[in-house]
Scaffold this active site. Sequence first.
Site, mmCIF file in Angstrom:
data_model
loop_
_atom_site.group_PDB
_atom_site.id
_atom_site.type_symbol
_atom_site.label_atom_id
_atom_site.label_comp_id
_atom_site.label_asym_id
_atom_site.label_seq_id
_atom_site.Cartn_x
_atom_site.Cartn_y
_atom_site.Cartn_z
ATOM 1 N N LEU A 1 16.072 -6.749 2.397
ATOM 2 C CA LEU A 1 15.774 -5.418 1.865
ATOM 3 C C LEU A 1 15.115 -5.534 0.492
ATOM 4 C CD1 LEU A 1 19.186 -3.759 2.800
ATOM 5 C CD2 LEU A 1 17.150 -4.047 4.205
ATOM 6 N N THR B 1 8.030 -0.525 7.387
ATOM 7 C CA THR B 1 7.924 0.822 6.803
ATOM 8 C C THR B 1 6.917 1.700 7.536
ATOM 9 O OG1 THR B 1 6.943 1.957 4.887
ATOM 10 C CG2 THR B 1 6.389 -0.330 5.121
ATOM 11 N N TYR C 1 0.712 -2.122 -0.958
ATOM 12 C CA TYR C 1 2.099 -2.200 -0.478
ATOM 13 C C TYR C 1 2.143 -2.282 1.040
ATOM 14 C CZ TYR C 1 6.652 -0.419 1.013
ATOM 15 O OH TYR C 1 7.863 -0.264 1.651
ATOM 16 N N ASP D 1 15.871 -15.427 -5.561
ATOM 17 C CA ASP D 1 14.649 -14.629 -5.591
ATOM 18 C C ASP D 1 13.764 -15.047 -4.426
ATOM 19 O OD1 ASP D 1 12.197 -13.391 -6.243
ATOM 20 O OD2 ASP D 1 12.709 -13.435 -8.377
ATOM 21 N N LYS E 1 3.171 -5.334 3.571
ATOM 22 C CA LYS E 1 4.279 -5.136 4.528
ATOM 23 C C LYS E 1 3.809 -5.374 5.966
ATOM 24 C CE LYS E 1 8.222 -3.770 2.518
ATOM 25 N NZ LYS E 1 9.571 -4.223 2.869
ATOM 26 N N GLY F 1 18.261 -8.157 -1.760
ATOM 27 C CA GLY F 1 17.958 -6.806 -2.252
ATOM 28 C C GLY F 1 19.208 -5.937 -2.239
ATOM 29 N N TYR G 1 1.441 -9.143 -7.343
ATOM 30 C CA TYR G 1 2.911 -9.253 -7.368
ATOM 31 C C TYR G 1 3.509 -8.659 -6.081
ATOM 32 C CZ TYR G 1 7.760 -8.449 -8.599
ATOM 33 O OH TYR G 1 9.136 -8.426 -8.562
ATOM 34 N N GLU H 1 4.810 3.338 6.161
ATOM 35 C CA GLU H 1 3.522 3.206 5.457
ATOM 36 C C GLU H 1 2.540 2.334 6.242
ATOM 37 O OE1 GLU H 1 2.259 4.462 2.332
ATOM 38 O OE2 GLU H 1 3.869 5.879 2.679
ATOM 39 N N ALA I 1 12.114 -5.961 -2.073
ATOM 40 C CA ALA I 1 10.682 -5.608 -2.011
ATOM 41 C C ALA I 1 10.227 -5.048 -3.347
ATOM 42 C CB ALA I 1 10.429 -4.551 -0.939
ATOM 43 N N GLN I 2 8.932 -5.096 -3.555
ATOM 44 C CA GLN I 2 8.304 -4.224 -4.553
ATOM 45 C C GLN I 2 8.040 -2.973 -3.730
ATOM 46 O OE1 GLN I 2 6.887 -1.794 -6.308
ATOM 47 N NE2 GLN I 2 4.885 -2.469 -5.578
HETATM 48 P P1 GDR Z 1 6.627 6.882 -0.396
HETATM 49 O O1 GDR Z 1 7.709 7.574 -1.340
HETATM 50 O O2 GDR Z 1 5.364 6.570 -1.100
HETATM 51 O O3 GDR Z 1 6.507 7.726 0.840
HETATM 52 O O4 GDR Z 1 7.320 5.484 -0.043
HETATM 53 P P2 GDR Z 1 7.535 8.397 -2.690
HETATM 54 O O5 GDR Z 1 8.794 9.139 -2.884
HETATM 55 O O6 GDR Z 1 7.073 7.524 -3.809
HETATM 56 O O7 GDR Z 1 6.329 9.407 -2.346
HETATM 57 C C1 GDR Z 1 6.416 10.363 -1.301
HETATM 58 C C2 GDR Z 1 5.243 11.312 -1.387
HETATM 59 O O8 GDR Z 1 5.399 12.139 -2.540
HETATM 60 C C3 GDR Z 1 4.160 12.187 -3.240
HETATM 61 N N1 GDR Z 1 4.415 12.486 -4.650
HETATM 62 C C4 GDR Z 1 5.031 11.696 -5.533
HETATM 63 N N2 GDR Z 1 5.608 10.474 -5.396
HETATM 64 C C5 GDR Z 1 6.188 9.913 -6.478
HETATM 65 N N3 GDR Z 1 6.795 8.719 -6.362
HETATM 66 N N4 GDR Z 1 6.208 10.535 -7.703
HETATM 67 C C6 GDR Z 1 5.639 11.765 -7.893
HETATM 68 O O9 GDR Z 1 5.669 12.302 -8.984
HETATM 69 C C7 GDR Z 1 5.040 12.375 -6.758
HETATM 70 N N5 GDR Z 1 4.416 13.572 -6.550
HETATM 71 C C8 GDR Z 1 4.041 13.625 -5.277
HETATM 72 C C9 GDR Z 1 3.554 10.808 -3.005
HETATM 73 O O10 GDR Z 1 2.144 10.834 -3.261
HETATM 74 C C10 GDR Z 1 3.894 10.603 -1.537
HETATM 75 O O11 GDR Z 1 2.932 11.222 -0.738
HETATM 76 C C11 GDR Z 1 8.714 5.367 0.184
HETATM 77 C C12 GDR Z 1 9.164 4.032 -0.412
HETATM 78 O O12 GDR Z 1 10.570 3.959 -0.361
HETATM 79 C C13 GDR Z 1 8.584 2.881 0.364
HETATM 80 O O13 GDR Z 1 9.127 1.655 -0.127
HETATM 81 C C14 GDR Z 1 8.950 3.048 1.841
HETATM 82 O O14 GDR Z 1 8.367 2.002 2.579
HETATM 83 C C15 GDR Z 1 8.469 4.400 2.355
HETATM 84 O O15 GDR Z 1 9.010 5.437 1.561
HETATM 85 C C16 GDR Z 1 8.907 4.631 3.790
#
Ligand code: GDR
Length: 366
Positions: free
Chosen positions: A81, A126, A158, A59, A162, A9, A96, A128, A83-84
């Site tokens: 590192l 994570t 996800y 991969d 994990k 990754g 996937y 999560e 991941a999907q």
């Molecule tokens: P997260 O990161 O899901 O915490 O996972 P993300 O930035 O996607 O979302 C954070 C919070 O913001 C809210 N949100 C939105 N999110 C995205 N992507 N797009 C939007 O438009 C938006 N609006 C609001 C989300 O609902 C969420 O609550 C990340 C990833 O890097 C994971 O791989 C990692 O494991 C965790 O952080 C720690």
Amino acid sequence: MIKTAIILGVTGQDGSHLAELLLEKKYKVIGVKRRSSTNTLCRLDKVVVNPDFSIVEGDVIDPSSINYLVNSYQPDELFNLSAQSHVHTSFQQPAYTFQVNTVGVLNILEAVRNYSPQTKVYQASTSELWGSNYTIAQDGSSNKYQDEDTHFAPNSPYAIAKLASHHLVRLYRDAYNLFACSGILHNHCGPRRGEEFVTRKITKWIGQFKYWKDNHPDAYFIFDKNDIYIKGRTQTNVSLEFPKLRLGNIDAVRDWSHAKDMVRGMWMMLQQEKPKDYVLCSGIGHSVREFLDISFSYIGIKDWSEYVVIDPCLYRPCEVEFLQGKYNLAKKELGWEPEISFKELVKEMVDYDIKISTIVVDKKIV
Ligand code: GDR
């Protein structure tokens, strides 16, 4: 003795920062990337020129490729590192996600067990994993947080994938005596953050919006019926239109750190005598709203509400509302602490996106 590390990754945000850190520490670094017909090396500008860095294809979902790499390089350290990594996407592509985030980890652990059992393995777990669960402080403050003792309650494909790999790492450590550990990392970002994650999505929009506005001083804003575009005074002149920033759940709280701080912690985990899982975080939670407040204030906008549309499609089927960590164990045993503050992080991201914003805005490729 010169150490060899494999980074699976390597093309991602964390992979690129980790490659830089290990090269500074005089490692030989083998970065593994998936085959792609497009260029995925954009974050690796600084390292591709280093003779101690090489890039190879592989991969995690193809065990033969991982067996081959682990067997040929016999690395001292291996960092997974790959991941999907997008939580929302995992609801649309659950199988996937499990292939990469669970079976992929199993393939790595099997490769190490069979071909290079002395290799130390780092797995990217994570925050999560906790889903909506948290611990309530017993010190009278009633503060909520997650640390190594907080029970996991994942609520996305996800996070469940994990969590399975988190347990696989523990199992291989206990059953086969591998040096394998997981870093339970809260959110982390920086200018290299993928544009589909909320922090970068916001700062990229700000950078492009500022560029557009600076180049169209005459434009004034009228909101259309669907509230999608910020419009200038003529309908025909597309350069006077700019799409609003569409977001989902902006009340979600996350504990954001800088990715550079996090990769330092990953490396520290593998320098211990015994493998153990650690939480890394800043210890301070912020809502997406607060991120909007700070980032918009850097371009002089106090009330961002007229520039943002809340889009229900961007909500997840199951939301995680509150993630805020505690890094006491990492501080005590690794001597790790974050060095870059939240405000510095946001500023660096906004500055970067302002710097790279270009004419594409005028072509509406936003
Ligand atoms: P997260 O990161 O899901 O915490 O996972 P993300 O930035 O996607 O979302 C954070 C919070 O913001 C809210 N949100 C939105 N999110 C995205 N992507 N797009 C939007 O438009 C938006 N609006 C609001 C989300 O609902 C969420 O609550 C990340 C990833 O890097 C994971 O791989 C990692 O494991 C965790 O952080 C720690």
